[in-house]
Enzyme design. Structure first.
Site, PDB file in Angstrom:
ATOM      1  N   ARG A 223      15.888   0.062   4.773  1.00 19.60           N
ATOM      2  CA  ARG A 223      15.291  -0.489   5.997  1.00 19.60           C
ATOM      3  C   ARG A 223      16.341  -1.017   6.967  1.00 19.60           C
ATOM      4  O   ARG A 223      16.138  -0.946   8.185  1.00 19.60           O
ATOM      5  CB  ARG A 223      14.299  -1.591   5.636  1.00 19.60           C
ATOM      6  CG  ARG A 223      13.037  -0.996   5.045  1.00 19.60           C
ATOM      7  CD  ARG A 223      11.989  -2.039   4.787  1.00 19.60           C
ATOM      8  NE  ARG A 223      10.723  -1.385   4.484  1.00 19.60           N
ATOM      9  CZ  ARG A 223       9.826  -1.840   3.627  1.00 19.60           C
ATOM     10  NH1 ARG A 223      10.053  -2.979   2.984  1.00 19.60           N
ATOM     11  NH2 ARG A 223       8.715  -1.201   3.414  1.00 19.60           N
TER      12      ARG A 223
ATOM     13  N   LYS B 258      -6.504   4.334  -5.635  1.00 19.51           N
ATOM     14  CA  LYS B 258      -7.828   3.829  -5.283  1.00 19.51           C
ATOM     15  C   LYS B 258      -8.508   4.536  -4.129  1.00 19.51           C
ATOM     16  O   LYS B 258      -7.903   4.798  -3.099  1.00 19.51           O
ATOM     17  CB  LYS B 258      -7.729   2.340  -4.948  1.00 19.51           C
ATOM     18  CG  LYS B 258      -7.551   1.476  -6.170  1.00 19.51           C
ATOM     19  CD  LYS B 258      -7.583   0.024  -5.789  1.00 19.51           C
ATOM     20  CE  LYS B 258      -7.523  -0.857  -7.025  1.00 19.51           C
ATOM     21  NZ  LYS B 258      -7.199  -2.229  -6.668  1.00 19.51           N
TER      22      LYS B 258
ATOM     23  N   GLY C 104       4.108   3.925   0.471  1.00 17.42           N
ATOM     24  CA  GLY C 104       5.271   3.391  -0.241  1.00 17.42           C
ATOM     25  C   GLY C 104       5.583   4.175  -1.500  1.00 17.42           C
ATOM     26  O   GLY C 104       6.724   4.590  -1.723  1.00 17.42           O
TER      27      GLY C 104
ATOM     28  N   GLY D 138       0.354   1.034   5.298  1.00 16.74           N
ATOM     29  CA  GLY D 138      -0.925   0.663   5.905  1.00 16.74           C
ATOM     30  C   GLY D 138      -1.009   1.056   7.363  1.00 16.74           C
ATOM     31  O   GLY D 138      -2.028   1.555   7.831  1.00 16.74           O
TER      32      GLY D 138
HETATM   33  P1  ADP Z   1       1.004   5.089  -1.787  1.00 16.72           P
HETATM   34  O1  ADP Z   1       1.832   3.845  -1.988  1.00 16.72           O
HETATM   35  O2  ADP Z   1       1.849   6.311  -1.663  1.00 16.72           O
HETATM   36  O3  ADP Z   1       0.004   4.944  -0.688  1.00 16.72           O
HETATM   37  P2  ADP Z   1      -0.863   4.272  -3.813  1.00 16.72           P
HETATM   38  O4  ADP Z   1      -0.307   2.896  -3.783  1.00 16.72           O
HETATM   39  O5  ADP Z   1      -2.224   4.480  -3.294  1.00 16.72           O
HETATM   40  O6  ADP Z   1       0.148   5.311  -3.136  1.00 16.72           O
HETATM   41  O7  ADP Z   1      -0.917   4.793  -5.313  1.00 16.72           O
HETATM   42  C1  ADP Z   1       0.218   4.801  -6.131  1.00 16.72           C
HETATM   43  C2  ADP Z   1      -0.132   4.409  -7.523  1.00 16.72           C
HETATM   44  O8  ADP Z   1      -1.191   5.198  -8.035  1.00 16.72           O
HETATM   45  C3  ADP Z   1       1.032   4.615  -8.480  1.00 16.72           C
HETATM   46  O9  ADP Z   1       1.404   3.366  -9.008  1.00 16.72           O
HETATM   47  C4  ADP Z   1       0.502   5.549  -9.529  1.00 16.72           C
HETATM   48  O10 ADP Z   1       0.936   5.224 -10.836  1.00 16.72           O
HETATM   49  C5  ADP Z   1      -0.990   5.345  -9.408  1.00 16.72           C
HETATM   50  N1  ADP Z   1      -1.720   6.480  -9.954  1.00 16.72           N
HETATM   51  C6  ADP Z   1      -1.704   7.751  -9.539  1.00 16.72           C
HETATM   52  N2  ADP Z   1      -2.455   8.533 -10.332  1.00 16.72           N
HETATM   53  C7  ADP Z   1      -2.962   7.727 -11.284  1.00 16.72           C
HETATM   54  C8  ADP Z   1      -3.822   7.937 -12.418  1.00 16.72           C
HETATM   55  N3  ADP Z   1      -4.275   9.154 -12.701  1.00 16.72           N
HETATM   56  N4  ADP Z   1      -4.136   6.863 -13.164  1.00 16.72           N
HETATM   57  C9  ADP Z   1      -3.664   5.638 -12.876  1.00 16.72           C
HETATM   58  N5  ADP Z   1      -2.859   5.367 -11.831  1.00 16.72           N
HETATM   59  C10 ADP Z   1      -2.505   6.417 -11.054  1.00 16.72           C
HETATM   60 MG    MG Z   2       1.426   1.984  -3.053  1.00 17.79          MG
END
Ligand code: ADP
Ligand code: MG
Length: 393
Positions: free
Chosen positions: A39, A200, A351, A374
């Site tokens: 960053r 989620k 992230g 976000g």
């Molecule tokens: P980003 O930060 O890219 O937006 P998220 O924070 O929504 O992504 O999701 C990332 C998390 O989702 C990771 O910690 C990963 O381990 C978890 N994840 C992905 N697939 C699964 C799964 N099948 N079961 C449990 N956790 C999962």
């Molecule tokens: Mg994340």
């Protein structure tokens, strides 16, 4: 786009002007030392251009969540020497971001000199967007520059409140680049493929709803996929699902059918007994009782990769599985490589997604990595970002 950039400021001239730069210097600190300095590096170009043009720069940021109190471990002080190294010039540090000491520190600057102000969030007025605090920040500046895209979706004193109180405002290079690339997703060269994953549905329902009518193909992976499968009555074993999002998932599925756009869910899975390295795992097309879906299977990865090869624009947010565990990272790896290999414009946001792309060594073959999780999701949904709106008006 109606947002003026640094070019416009430089054309008018900033020599001798006090320029307040809201940057994102929220870096990890370990025992008072800067860890990953991505960053700080990303913030350097805008600062360098302003300094070379003779501006007197006060750069401000948040770090962590000190909740309105002075927390020594969240001081920005350790960032100053690293920033100095990157800019190739001295960077002084001021123990506060407002008040007499900050005003004095700014008054002491010569043309082309820079001071780093202490963590904005040591004051509750920052996140409260308190008008007095905004006025105190504005008192430091003739010109305002926002280069912190990651907080542009927050109406804080340093991102929104102070902006109309300063005579002139512009977006930094980093913020402009984010807006331009996310605009490419909002107005894509079609076909647009959106690949959404992560853990989620609840945190991404807005993006899902926005993209389901917009993307020509929407492909879902990660834990999110199991809530979708469960909403269709398919077996999900002990996979992470959100009971209260089943209706939302069904709604997205219906919307996909109505628009006639393609909507893809995993057709095979890596399942494990527990989400841990070394846990027994196998590849299945239906998730057996007692097993947890931890990654998309190879057939799914191949299908998503083929879509990436024929798309002209690809947006990816959220990993396809528990990428932190090596055995469960293959689905994310294959999709990331497909993005790296396609001729399409590729934008990766989130992230964890950016961290995964880094680990998989594909970042230099991705068109744009969005640093603002976000904020990028809200922007793609078509929501107005307070930090950007403030610059437009
Ligand atoms: P980003 O930060 O890219 O937006 P998220 O924070 O929504 O992504 O999701 C990332 C998390 O989702 C990771 O910690 C990963 O381990 C978890 N994840 C992905 N697939 C699964 C799964 N099948 N079961 C449990 N956790 C999962
Ligand atoms: Mg994340």
């Amino acid at each position: 786009m109606a947002v003026p950039g640094v070019d416009a400021l430089l054309a008018e001239g900033v020599k001798g002007k006090r320029v307040f730069v809201r940057a994102d210097l929220n870096v990890p600190l370990q025992q008072g030392e800067v860890g990953d300095d991505t960053r700080i590096r990303a913030s350097a170009p805008t600062l360098r251009r302003l300094l070379e043009a003779g501006a007197r720069v006060a750069v401000a940021s948040h770090l962590g969540r000190p909740k309105g109190r002075r927390v020594t471990e969240m001081s920005l002080r350790p960032v100053a020497p690293r920033l100095a190294e990157l800019l190739g010039t001295g960077v002084s540090f001021c123990e506060d971001c407002v008040g007499e000491s900050a005003e004095q520190a700014v008054a002491d600057l010569g043309d082309g000199q820079i001071v780093l102000l202490e963590n904005l969030r040591f004051h509750p007025g920052e996140t409260d967007n308190d008008p007095d605090f905004a006025r105190a920040l504005a008192a430091l500046a003739d010109v305002y520059v926002n280069d912190a895209f990651g907080t542009a979706h927050r109406a804080h004193a340093s991102t929104a409140g102070m902006v109309p109180l300063v005579g002139r405002a512009a977006a930094g290079d980093l913020l402009l680049a984010e807006l331009e690339h996310l605009e490419v997703v909002r107005k894509p060269r079609r076909p647009l493929l959106a690949i959404l994953g992560g853990n989620k549905v609840s945190t991404k329902i807005g993006v899902l709803e926005a993209l389901v009518g917009h993307a020509d193909v929407l492909a879902v992976g990660g834990a999110m996929a199991y809530t979708f499968l469960a909403s269709r009555g398919e077996p999900v074993g002990n996979s992470l699902i959100e009971e209260d999002q089943m209706d939302a998932a069904a709604r997205v599925t219906r919307a996909a059918k109505e628009t006639g756009h393609e909507f893809m869910l995993p057709i095979d899975h890596v399942v494990a007994e527990t989400i841990e390295a070394g846990a027994p795992s196998r590849i299945v097309s239906d998730i057996p009782d007692g097993w947890i879906g931890v990654d998309i299977g190879p057939a799914t990865a191949r299908a998503y990769a083929e879509q990436a090869a024929s798309a002209n624009t690809v947006f990816m947010n959220g990993p396809m599985g528990v990428y932190e565990v090596k055995e469960f990272a293959l689905g994310t790896q294959r999709v990331a490589e497909a993005l790296a290999g396609t001729d399409a414009i590729t934008v990766v946001g989130g992230g964890d997604s950016v961290a995964a792309a880094n680990e998989m060594g594909v970042t230099d073959r991705i068109t744009h990595l969005s640093t603002g999780g976000g904020a990028s999701l809200e922007y793609i949904q078509g929501l107005e970002l307070p930090g950007v709106a403030a610059l437009e008006s």
